[in-house]
Design a protein around this motif. Structure first.
Motif, PDB file in Angstrom:
ATOM      1  N   PRO B 331       0.819  -1.217   0.000  1.00 51.98           N
ATOM      2  CA  PRO B 331       0.000   0.000   0.000  1.00 51.98           C
ATOM      3  C   PRO B 331       0.856   1.272   0.000  1.00 51.98           C
ATOM      4  O   PRO B 331       1.947   1.290   0.547  1.00 51.98           O
ATOM      5  N   THR B 332       0.349   2.300  -0.639  1.00 49.98           N
ATOM      6  CA  THR B 332       1.003   3.614  -0.574  1.00 49.98           C
ATOM      7  C   THR B 332       0.248   4.474   0.432  1.00 49.98           C
ATOM      8  O   THR B 332      -0.840   4.118   0.874  1.00 49.98           O
ATOM      9  N   GLN B 333       0.881   5.602   0.781  1.00 52.25           N
ATOM     10  CA  GLN B 333       0.220   6.503   1.720  1.00 52.25           C
ATOM     11  C   GLN B 333       0.017   7.866   1.082  1.00 52.25           C
ATOM     12  O   GLN B 333       0.928   8.387   0.430  1.00 52.25           O
ATOM     13  N   LEU B 334      -1.158   8.415   1.275  1.00 49.78           N
ATOM     14  CA  LEU B 334      -1.430   9.752   0.747  1.00 49.78           C
ATOM     15  C   LEU B 334      -1.256  10.773   1.867  1.00 49.78           C
ATOM     16  O   LEU B 334      -1.842  10.630   2.938  1.00 49.78           O
ATOM     17  N   PHE B 335      -0.425  11.771   1.627  1.00 46.69           N
ATOM     18  CA  PHE B 335      -0.263  12.850   2.597  1.00 46.69           C
ATOM     19  C   PHE B 335      -0.813  14.124   1.979  1.00 46.69           C
ATOM     20  O   PHE B 335      -0.360  14.548   0.916  1.00 46.69           O
ATOM     21  N   THR B 336      -1.777  14.716   2.632  1.00 46.38           N
ATOM     22  CA  THR B 336      -2.333  15.949   2.069  1.00 46.38           C
ATOM     23  C   THR B 336      -1.776  17.131   2.842  1.00 46.38           C
ATOM     24  O   THR B 336      -1.809  17.168   4.070  1.00 46.38           O
ATOM     25  N   ARG B 337      -1.216  18.068   2.065  1.00 41.46           N
ATOM     26  CA  ARG B 337      -0.622  19.245   2.685  1.00 41.46           C
ATOM     27  C   ARG B 337      -1.082  20.490   1.927  1.00 41.46           C
ATOM     28  O   ARG B 337      -2.048  20.429   1.161  1.00 41.46           O
ATOM     29  N   SER B 338      -0.380  21.582   2.093  1.00 37.22           N
ATOM     30  CA  SER B 338      -0.886  22.851   1.558  1.00 37.22           C
ATOM     31  C   SER B 338      -0.957  22.933   0.038  1.00 37.22           C
ATOM     32  O   SER B 338      -1.735  23.717  -0.497  1.00 37.22           O
ATOM     33  N   SER B 339      -0.149  22.174  -0.642  1.00 37.12           N
ATOM     34  CA  SER B 339      -0.082  22.346  -2.090  1.00 37.12           C
ATOM     35  C   SER B 339      -1.355  21.904  -2.808  1.00 37.12           C
ATOM     36  O   SER B 339      -1.480  22.070  -4.013  1.00 37.12           O
ATOM     37  N   THR B 340      -2.264  21.302  -2.030  1.00 31.02           N
ATOM     38  CA  THR B 340      -3.553  20.930  -2.619  1.00 31.02           C
ATOM     39  C   THR B 340      -4.703  21.400  -1.732  1.00 31.02           C
ATOM     40  O   THR B 340      -5.749  20.740  -1.644  1.00 31.02           O
ATOM     41  N   ALA B 341      -4.489  22.514  -1.059  1.00 30.84           N
ATOM     42  CA  ALA B 341      -5.556  23.036  -0.205  1.00 30.84           C
ATOM     43  C   ALA B 341      -6.827  23.248  -1.041  1.00 30.84           C
ATOM     44  O   ALA B 341      -6.741  23.538  -2.228  1.00 30.84           O
TER      45      ALA B 341
END
Lengths: 344, 344
Positions: B331-341
């Motif tokens: 499995p991969t992990q998705l990290f959501t940060r500011s670049s896709t606010a």
DNA sequence: TTGAAAGCGCTACCAG
DNA sequence: CTGGTAGCGCTTTCAA
């Protein structure tokens, strides 16, 4: 199992020659007639003959491989050094075996054992932060194993060394902070036992001195593992921020310490450089796109790897023992970016 | 020269035994008396005897080393994979030889030759972006060289494979952009011939489809060398920005493409994410401190290295040939940060 | 100019 | 239970 090719014996029987003749023909010996050489070489090429390096090693006592010891290849500086090493080593027909210490003395000793055990012809090493004692290297060196130090060297060890100009790197970084109006300059760095720490510190000290200032002892913090663990950087930073007279700038050494400090400052929402300027040693290609873009001291990693390997090959290929050793000092580059923008 | 230790012969003569007896005693053969074993082992330990691996290799036709081929160790994903590989390999008494293709097919072929030539017992490989033809691997595999693919695999090659869930990685990233309000989602990626490109693209496509949208052909750009050269990323970006209907978000694959895109967007002073959102595959530990902090798909590199090595060792150590191969998907992990606010 | 033979350090077969 | 011997593939005397 050998997946590569036919043996010298195969060639011999195919051509009705002896193995010794074939061997000599392949090595272009003066004893062998041009005709036979041509015959053998043609057959060899045709059948894609490649000498078995294992057999050659056993016979000649040389393995045509060199060992590398670094703290971790995850550090871009070291992977650049390794690329430099490979570029020179492959050119000379040597292959390389890379091992990592993860800053542990025990692992370093183990790796040295492992490598010599694999019969390497020479060793390129950057010492771990934990390493104080060099007995594991001295006895080998005395027995004739060629060793070249790079980056983190032992000054009381008689051999070639290739380092960056750490004094100047430290001086330039500190001087740049001073020139930009910062006055309370802290220093987070690796343990004081390793060479680069001392040298960079000396530059830091001299720059302050030249500006009529002295090192404030509370401003100098050491991370036992060179920033390997985030906690050690966090402690250092906490102590700095708890001071009555907080620093207004930090000069960090080592990729890990630098980027971790940046991370922690951001996490604490300290404005960089307004509340805290930051300049640090790093070879990351991302310095430009960090938040904020990071002023840094860049070391010529690739070149360091090349030079170190050249010096090592000089020793390995030398006809007679070498006693005249050299320490090469490579220039660093200072990149000034937003994290040290002029004060006020 | 062998710097490690005494030979079996030394032990034999010191103890007035034959070399064969000593050899057997050291290998704990049932033929040898406990008394002799004790004697031999004690002497061996005392004198720090270590068998010469070169001689063992020559004799046994096994080298106890495995070859690794990756595009470049400067990429954090690959250095993490290598750390995983080492952790398992060393545990099993194998050492590793790392080589780099720098995305070149020629270098890949050369490295394969070099490695087999060094008599490796098995090969772990992530294909270069240029590789289309697999003949250099097929013949070796037919001859019995154990091979395990990781990351960039060849689906029409019968062996173990360890990959990340690239489809899901692509899907999650795209879906996240859609959920955040972006609609014109571009995709800058590696050449379409390598597995990871196709799989991630499929995820991208499916996410769009699930949102009732189709892939806009002009929005998909390939970089011939996976972002190795900044120019290829720049071209891709220029083409995207020259479109009448400019994208409002980009999904990139591969560390290099991702970070270069970030660099170029910053350089053009495009506001991220307001003018262009960005999410990309990367394993850099710096994603958090980039400007802006970067949403990303993270692959379990260390684990991938471990699993691949375990599978490889299974083949190497197997008593009988293996015909039942497995493809492991991590499995991969998705990290959501500011670049896709979220948009607006 | 070519070849026979020894030997690098180790394992394995076979004899005693 | 122990030891002599052959041989992995190659290089290197030494003889022919």
């Amino acid at each position: 199992m050998n997946f590569s090719s036919i043996t010298i014996k195969d060639i011999a029987s195919a051509l009705n020659l002896s193995v010794s003749t074939v061997s000599k023909a392949l090595r272009d010996s003066y004893e062998i007639s041009e005709k036979t050489k041509a015959l053998v070489n043609e057959y060899a090429k045709e059948h894609n003959y490649r000498p078995n390096p294992i057999a050659q090693s056993l016979k000649q006592g040389r393995s045509k491989s060199i060992g590398i010891i670094v703290s971790t290849i995850e550090n871009q500086f070291f992977s650049q050094v390794i690329n430099g090493i490979e570029s020179v080593a492959y050119e000379a027909g040597f292959n390389v075996i890379i091992t990592q210490t993860h800053e542990s003395y025990d692992l370093e000793v183990k790796n040295v054992g492992h490598l010599t055990h694999r019969s390497i012809d020479g060793l390129l090493i950057s010492l771990s932060t934990e390493t104080a004692d060099l007995d594991h290297l001295r006895s080998l060196h005395r027995q004739g194993l060629p060793i070249v130090f790079f980056d983190r060297v032992a000054h009381d060890f008689e051999t070639h060394k290739v380092i960056a100009d750490n004094f100047k790197g430290g001086y330039d970084a500190t001087r740049h902070l001073l020139d930009s109006g910062y006055r309370r300059i802290a220093h987070i760095t690796s343990p004081p036992n390793i060479s680069i720490t001392k040298e960079r510190y000396a530059g830091y000290q001299k720059a302050l001195e030249d500006a009529g200032m002295a090192v404030h002892p509370d401003y100098v913090k050491h991370c036992a593992h060179g920033g390997r663990d985030i906690g050690e950087v966090e402690n250092a930073l906490n102590e700095l921020l708890a001071l009555d007279e907080k620093p207004d700038a930090i000069f960090t050494t080592s990729d890990r310490i630098t980027t971790t400090t940046l991370y922690l400052l951001n996490k604490r929402q300290l404005k960089i450089p307004q509340e805290m300027a930051l300049i640090g040693y790093t070879n990351t290609t991302l310095a430009d796109v960090l938040n904020p873009s990071l002023s840094s001291v860049y070391q010529p990693g690739f070149e360091m790897g090349q030079k170190a390997t050249q010096k090592l090959l000089e020793i390995i290929l030398a006809k007679r023992p070498i006693y005249d050793f050299e320490t090469m000092v490579l220039p660093t580059q200072l990149f000034t970016r937003s994290s040290t923008a002029p004060k006020n």
